[in-house]
Design a protein around this motif. Sequence first.
Motif, short mmCIF file in Angstrom:
data_model
loop_
_atom_site.label_atom_id
_atom_site.label_comp_id
_atom_site.label_asym_id
_atom_site.label_seq_id
_atom_site.Cartn_x
_atom_site.Cartn_y
_atom_site.Cartn_z
N ARG A 111 0.84 -1.21 0.00
CA ARG A 111 0.00 0.00 0.00
C ARG A 111 0.86 1.26 0.00
O ARG A 111 0.48 2.29 -0.53
CB ARG A 111 -1.04 -0.02 1.12
CG ARG A 111 -0.57 0.03 2.58
CD ARG A 111 -0.14 1.40 3.00
NE ARG A 111 -0.41 1.73 4.37
CZ ARG A 111 0.36 2.52 5.11
NH1 ARG A 111 1.49 3.02 4.63
NH2 ARG A 111 0.02 2.81 6.34
N HIS A 162 23.78 4.05 3.14
CA HIS A 162 24.61 2.85 3.27
C HIS A 162 24.77 2.28 1.86
O HIS A 162 23.92 1.51 1.40
CB HIS A 162 23.94 1.82 4.19
CG HIS A 162 23.64 2.35 5.56
ND1 HIS A 162 22.38 2.76 5.94
CD2 HIS A 162 24.45 2.55 6.61
CE1 HIS A 162 22.43 3.19 7.20
NE2 HIS A 162 23.66 3.07 7.63
N LYS A 226 11.42 12.96 11.92
CA LYS A 226 12.08 12.40 10.73
C LYS A 226 12.11 13.45 9.62
O LYS A 226 11.21 14.29 9.53
CB LYS A 226 11.33 11.17 10.22
CG LYS A 226 11.59 9.90 11.01
CD LYS A 226 10.96 8.72 10.29
CE LYS A 226 11.12 7.44 11.06
NZ LYS A 226 10.33 6.35 10.47
P1 NAD Z 1 14.88 -0.21 6.29
O1 NAD Z 1 15.43 -0.24 7.67
O2 NAD Z 1 14.78 -1.47 5.52
O3 NAD Z 1 15.73 0.83 5.40
C1 NAD Z 1 16.11 2.09 5.92
C2 NAD Z 1 16.69 2.95 4.83
O4 NAD Z 1 17.04 4.21 5.38
C3 NAD Z 1 17.97 2.37 4.22
O5 NAD Z 1 18.02 2.72 2.86
C4 NAD Z 1 19.07 3.09 5.02
O6 NAD Z 1 20.30 3.14 4.35
C5 NAD Z 1 18.44 4.47 5.13
N1 NAD Z 1 19.00 5.25 6.23
C6 NAD Z 1 19.22 4.84 7.51
N2 NAD Z 1 19.75 5.86 8.21
C7 NAD Z 1 19.86 6.92 7.37
C8 NAD Z 1 20.34 8.25 7.50
N3 NAD Z 1 20.80 8.71 8.66
N4 NAD Z 1 20.29 9.07 6.42
C9 NAD Z 1 19.81 8.63 5.24
N5 NAD Z 1 19.34 7.37 5.05
C10 NAD Z 1 19.37 6.54 6.10
O7 NAD Z 1 13.47 0.51 6.44
P2 NAD Z 1 12.20 0.45 5.46
O8 NAD Z 1 11.28 -0.62 5.93
O9 NAD Z 1 12.65 0.46 4.06
O10 NAD Z 1 11.48 1.83 5.83
C11 NAD Z 1 12.04 3.06 5.41
C12 NAD Z 1 11.24 4.20 6.01
O11 NAD Z 1 9.93 4.21 5.48
C13 NAD Z 1 11.07 4.15 7.53
O12 NAD Z 1 11.30 5.46 8.03
C14 NAD Z 1 9.63 3.75 7.73
O13 NAD Z 1 9.09 4.23 8.94
C15 NAD Z 1 9.00 4.44 6.53
N6 NAD Z 1 7.69 3.91 6.12
C16 NAD Z 1 6.77 4.82 5.68
C17 NAD Z 1 5.52 4.39 5.27
C18 NAD Z 1 4.51 5.38 4.76
O14 NAD Z 1 3.35 5.02 4.59
N7 NAD Z 1 4.90 6.59 4.46
C19 NAD Z 1 5.21 3.01 5.32
C20 NAD Z 1 6.19 2.10 5.72
C21 NAD Z 1 7.44 2.56 6.11
#
Ligand code: NAD
Length: 321
Positions: A111, A162, A226
């Motif tokens: 979604r 990363h 964030k």
């Molecule tokens: P993940 O842990 O698999 O990946 C995290 C990503 O963020 C990686 O690419 C990592 O390298 C990067 N990252 C970490 N620290 C960083 C920094 N200081 N600066 C820049 N990049 C950095 O997480 P995910 O499951 O892919 O989720 C990513 C984000 O999406 C999370 O913040 C999560 O809460 C958010 N999210 C949002 C929604 C929405 O509906 N908007 C839904 C699900 C997840």
Amino acid sequence: MLIVPEREIADLMTREAAFDAVEKVFAAMASGNAYNFPVVREAIGHEEALYGFKGGFDQAGLTLGLKAGGYWPNNLEKRNLINHQSTVLLFDPDTGKAKAMVGGNLLTALRTAAASSVSIKHLAREDAKVIGMVGAGHQATFQLRAALEQRNFEKVIGWNYHPEMLPNIEKVANEAGLPFEAVALPGLREADVIISITSAFSPSVMAGHISEGTHIACMGTDTKGKQEVEAELLVRANVFTDEVAQSVSIGEAQHAVGQGLIKDTDVAEIGAVINGTIAGRTSPDQITLFDGTGVGLQDLAVAAAVVDLAVKKGVAIEVDF
Ligand code: NAD
């Protein structure tokens, strides 16, 4: 009551069905037929977990319910379980009886990818050729797969904090038959569409990294504090979102609004663009920015769709409840 376990979701839910469900519910939100309830999110003081509820009611689709779940940072290491865990509960809006319980983990990724994909459909230039990814984690692969269906992209570029994670998105690009190039942040200027999906608390993408005419979907910022992009970018861009209240409090716009750079009235609902009540992109030079914060109604919409598919395929488990 029907149960659709997490293990069934991958075989049931398609990207197309998720896209349709999310596009419809964004439209219903903008026309006042669907609304989200206030979000509850608590640090429970156990296993460092963040737990909460996102709920709502869609009067158009007659979907009532909530997604309960959150983030357990020790799951993977301690129990070989994924850290994000969620379950959707649907209720009969006529009676209040529990209707369905649905695994919410894969649905969340689908979604969320559908939301940025909807924004690309409605806001990106038709002639977009290069897509840029900022982020290469779990969500990023879903985001890229869904986005590639929206335009005739010829190349994927990517940056990640990363860099060792970049092969995750390179693989998705190559599977779609597209070349992938890792770039430094200024290299994002080549992109016509950008998706940022990181867990960053300070911005990586600066206003100067984005070319005129670009559509950027900021999908990672879903919590107070964030931030993925410089607040100045929201001044340069026409800003759209799933829900204005979330965008200005927990989304990317929290920073630009908080610093007085833009007002909440400068943030428009994508659903109004879908409904044709406001314009989306009005010139090829405009920067459009979608602040995708993630609303409960998205979860309910995809869960309702998956219940229908499970019933059709005979895999929904019926329990007397
Ligand atoms: P993940 O842990 O698999 O990946 C995290 C990503 O963020 C990686 O690419 C990592 O390298 C990067 N990252 C970490 N620290 C960083 C920094 N200081 N600066 C820049 N990049 C950095 O997480 P995910 O499951 O892919 O989720 C990513 C984000 O999406 C999370 O913040 C999560 O809460 C958010 N999210 C949002 C929604 C929405 O509906 N908007 C839904 C699900 C997840």
